[in-house]
Design an enzyme around this catalytic site. Structure first.
Site, short mmCIF file in Angstrom:
data_model
loop_
_atom_site.label_atom_id
_atom_site.label_comp_id
_atom_site.label_asym_id
_atom_site.label_seq_id
_atom_site.Cartn_x
_atom_site.Cartn_y
_atom_site.Cartn_z
N GLY A 87 -47.17 13.70 9.69
CA GLY A 87 -46.96 14.21 8.35
C GLY A 87 -47.80 13.40 7.38
O GLY A 87 -47.39 12.33 6.93
N ALA A 88 -49.02 13.89 7.09
CA ALA A 88 -49.90 13.16 6.16
C ALA A 88 -49.61 13.64 4.74
O ALA A 88 -50.51 14.04 4.00
CB ALA A 88 -51.35 13.38 6.53
N GLY A 89 -48.32 13.60 4.35
CA GLY A 89 -47.92 14.04 3.02
C GLY A 89 -47.89 12.88 2.05
O GLY A 89 -48.64 11.89 2.20
N VAL A 139 -45.73 10.50 1.45
CA VAL A 139 -45.32 9.19 1.98
C VAL A 139 -46.19 8.80 3.18
O VAL A 139 -46.81 7.73 3.20
CB VAL A 139 -43.81 9.23 2.36
CG1 VAL A 139 -43.45 8.12 3.32
CG2 VAL A 139 -42.96 9.16 1.10
N ASN A 188 -35.88 9.92 3.77
CA ASN A 188 -34.60 9.65 3.11
C ASN A 188 -33.49 10.22 3.99
O ASN A 188 -33.70 11.21 4.69
CB ASN A 188 -34.56 10.32 1.73
CG ASN A 188 -35.24 9.47 0.67
OD1 ASN A 188 -35.26 8.24 0.77
ND2 ASN A 188 -35.79 10.11 -0.34
N LYS A 198 -30.16 2.41 0.47
CA LYS A 198 -31.07 3.47 0.01
C LYS A 198 -30.38 4.83 0.14
O LYS A 198 -30.48 5.67 -0.76
CB LYS A 198 -32.37 3.44 0.83
CG LYS A 198 -33.34 4.60 0.56
CD LYS A 198 -34.10 4.44 -0.76
CE LYS A 198 -34.81 5.69 -1.26
NZ LYS A 198 -36.08 6.02 -0.70
N1 LIG Z 1 -42.42 11.39 -2.02
C1 LIG Z 1 -41.69 10.34 -2.36
O1 LIG Z 1 -41.89 9.76 -3.42
C2 LIG Z 1 -40.63 9.84 -1.43
C3 LIG Z 1 -40.23 10.57 -0.34
N2 LIG Z 1 -39.30 10.03 0.53
C4 LIG Z 1 -38.86 10.76 1.71
O2 LIG Z 1 -39.95 10.79 2.64
C5 LIG Z 1 -39.88 11.97 3.45
C6 LIG Z 1 -41.23 12.70 3.34
O3 LIG Z 1 -41.38 13.13 2.00
P1 LIG Z 1 -42.79 13.47 1.34
O4 LIG Z 1 -43.85 12.64 1.94
O5 LIG Z 1 -42.58 13.44 -0.11
O6 LIG Z 1 -42.97 14.98 1.81
P2 LIG Z 1 -44.32 15.83 1.82
O7 LIG Z 1 -43.89 17.26 1.83
O8 LIG Z 1 -45.27 15.36 0.79
O9 LIG Z 1 -44.96 15.45 3.23
C7 LIG Z 1 -44.42 15.87 4.42
C8 LIG Z 1 -45.57 16.27 5.31
O10 LIG Z 1 -45.09 16.54 6.61
C9 LIG Z 1 -45.91 17.55 7.17
N3 LIG Z 1 -45.25 18.12 8.33
C10 LIG Z 1 -44.13 18.84 8.41
N4 LIG Z 1 -43.83 19.13 9.69
C11 LIG Z 1 -44.81 18.58 10.44
C12 LIG Z 1 -45.06 18.53 11.83
N5 LIG Z 1 -44.26 19.11 12.72
N6 LIG Z 1 -46.17 17.89 12.27
C13 LIG Z 1 -47.01 17.29 11.38
N7 LIG Z 1 -46.81 17.30 10.05
C14 LIG Z 1 -45.72 17.93 9.58
C15 LIG Z 1 -46.11 18.50 6.02
O11 LIG Z 1 -47.32 19.17 6.23
P3 LIG Z 1 -47.52 20.76 6.18
O12 LIG Z 1 -46.20 21.38 5.82
O13 LIG Z 1 -48.57 20.90 5.13
O14 LIG Z 1 -47.99 21.06 7.55
C16 LIG Z 1 -46.25 17.54 4.83
O15 LIG Z 1 -47.60 17.22 4.57
C17 LIG Z 1 -38.71 12.77 2.90
O16 LIG Z 1 -37.56 12.54 3.67
C18 LIG Z 1 -38.52 12.22 1.48
O17 LIG Z 1 -37.20 12.35 1.00
C19 LIG Z 1 -38.81 8.76 0.38
C20 LIG Z 1 -39.20 8.00 -0.69
C21 LIG Z 1 -40.08 8.50 -1.71
C1 LIG Z 2 -35.99 7.25 -5.73
C2 LIG Z 2 -37.18 7.40 -4.84
C3 LIG Z 2 -38.39 7.83 -5.64
C4 LIG Z 2 -37.47 6.01 -4.27
O1 LIG Z 2 -38.47 5.93 -3.35
C5 LIG Z 2 -36.90 8.39 -3.75
O2 LIG Z 2 -36.75 8.06 -2.61
C6 LIG Z 2 -36.75 9.84 -4.06
O3 LIG Z 2 -36.65 10.23 -5.23
O4 LIG Z 2 -36.70 10.63 -3.09
#
Ligand SMILES: NC(=O)C1=CN([C@@H]2O[C@H](COP(=O)(O)OP(=O)(O)OC[C@H]3O[C@@H](n4cnc5c(N)ncnc54)[C@H](OP(=O)(O)O)[C@@H]3O)[C@@H](O)[C@H]2O)C=CC1
Ligand SMILES: CC(C)(CO)C(=O)C(=O)O
Length: 306
Positions: free
Chosen positions: A7-9, A11, A102, A185
């Site tokens: 998941g190159a999103g 986080v 999370n 958290k």
């Molecule tokens: N963003 C934030 O500020 C924070 C987020 N979190 C937690 O981190 C976790 C991730 O969140 P976040 O990064 O924001 O989410 P995003 O949606 O930005 O990134 C998730 C990524 O996962 C990819 N993905 C989904 N399924 C697969 C798979 N089977 N194989 C490979 N890639 C996959 C998606 O790609 P695609 O759908 O394009 O294929 C997407 O790019 C969540 O649980 C969130 O609550 C925690 C702290 C802070």
């Molecule tokens: C509060 C925060 C931004 C902390 O990383 C978070 O995890 C969220 O909003 O999902």
């Protein structure tokens, strides 16, 4: 150290990028659309700690990856099941996983799937999002992973990881008791995302309305009790200290769930508030405020709200 980021999103892409910058051998296991985007634009990070433009090594299947030491899991909870299937081959080759999602239930799920020794404890503190072009926009002053062993057998690996990450443009904190960090958290994010999403207000506006602030305080207390019921003691002042910290956040600061809600995206409600209701039921305790927040947010689970 060889790292696979799943998941190159917002986080996974951020922390993977920081490790790649620091010289780690990072492969991003992604799906087709993200692979194409990364091929065209590269991995782009915009951050107050410095921008980065990297050429990422991607894979569409774990079979393309020879082996790795560490899998960083950065998918949303509602994609966990699919992600687990896609990474299974890496665990047959001895990898450990550091989940940054999370929530709390995913640790048990991962341990059941890959065995206790494979799953490290971990959480992250960052506010980041992907823009339309797939750039990672990091907008706060924290970029920290707290991690640690969940079994004594993982202690040496955790020390090695801590050492290897020294010097990277991110913080990696080896916790003395990662279960406490995981539950702090989880307790915080369940109350914070619950009250901001259900009220449709950023936290500074929640603080302005005493009855709404009281909902936040009650949800925090219930989550502390829930941690206690699971054998994890959070500070007696957990709710008060958390509320005090909220006054330091900038105006407009809100949870990623509330931001997803505003964009009409799916919500992790089942894995935050829903999980708390499930865990409370199993533990034989009541979490009425969290249950109410769950009920108010659940209709928007699959997106739709603007
Ligand atoms: N963003 C934030 O500020 C924070 C987020 N979190 C937690 O981190 C976790 C991730 O969140 P976040 O990064 O924001 O989410 P995003 O949606 O930005 O990134 C998730 C990524 O996962 C990819 N993905 C989904 N399924 C697969 C798979 N089977 N194989 C490979 N890639 C996959 C998606 O790609 P695609 O759908 O394009 O294929 C997407 O790019 C969540 O649980 C969130 O609550 C925690 C702290 C802070
Ligand atoms: C509060 C925060 C931004 C902390 O990383 C978070 O995890 C969220 O909003 O999902």
């Amino acid at each position: 150290m060889k790292v696979t980021v799943v998941g190159a999103g917002a986080v996974g892409g951020y922390f993977g990028g920081r490790l790649q910058e620091a010289g780690f051998d990072v492969t991003y296991l992604v799906r087709e659309k993200r692979a194409q985007q990364l091929k065209e634009t590269g991995l782009i990070i915009r951050s107050p700690f410095g921008d980065a433009e990297l050429v990422p090594k991607t894979a569409l299947a774990a079979e393309e990856i020879e082996a790795c030491d560490l899998v960083i899991l950065g998918v949303k909870n509602y994609h966990l099941k699919e992600a687990i299937e896609s990474i299974r081959p890496l665990f047959e080759k001895g990898a450990k996983v550091l989940p940054l999602l999370n929530g709390i239930e995913h640790f048990d799920i991962l341990q059941r799937e890959f065995g206790e020794e494979a799953v490290l404890g971990g959480i992250c503190q960052i506010i980041s999002t992907l823009d339309r072009e797939g750039r990672i926009l990091h907008t706060n002053q924290m970029h920290e992973i707290t991690f640690g062993p969940l079994t004594p057998g993982q202690e040496e690996f955790c020390r090695q990881l801590e050492e290897a990450v020294e010097g990277a443009n991110m913080k990696l904190k080896l916790s003395k008791d990662v279960r406490v960090d995981m539950w702090s958290k989880y307790a915080f994010i369940t109350a914070f995302s619950g009250v901001t999403t259900a009220s449709r207000l950023p936290i500074n506006e929640v603080l302005m309305h005493e009855p709404t602030l009281e909902v936040f305080r009650l949800a925090l207390s219930e989550m502390r009790d829930l941690a206690g019921a699971k054998g994890v003691t959070l500070s007696e002042r957990f709710a008060d200290k958390t509320v005090d910290n909220m006054y330091r956040l900038p105006e407009g600061a809100t949870s990623s769930m509330h931001q997803d809600f505003r964009k009409g995206l799916p919500l992790e409600v089942e894995y935050l508030q829903g999980a708390a209701v499930r865990i409370a039921r199993q533990a034989g305790i009541e979490v009425p405020t969290v249950r109410t927040l769950y009920g108010l947010i659940k209709p928007y689970e699959y997106g739709g709200a603007k």
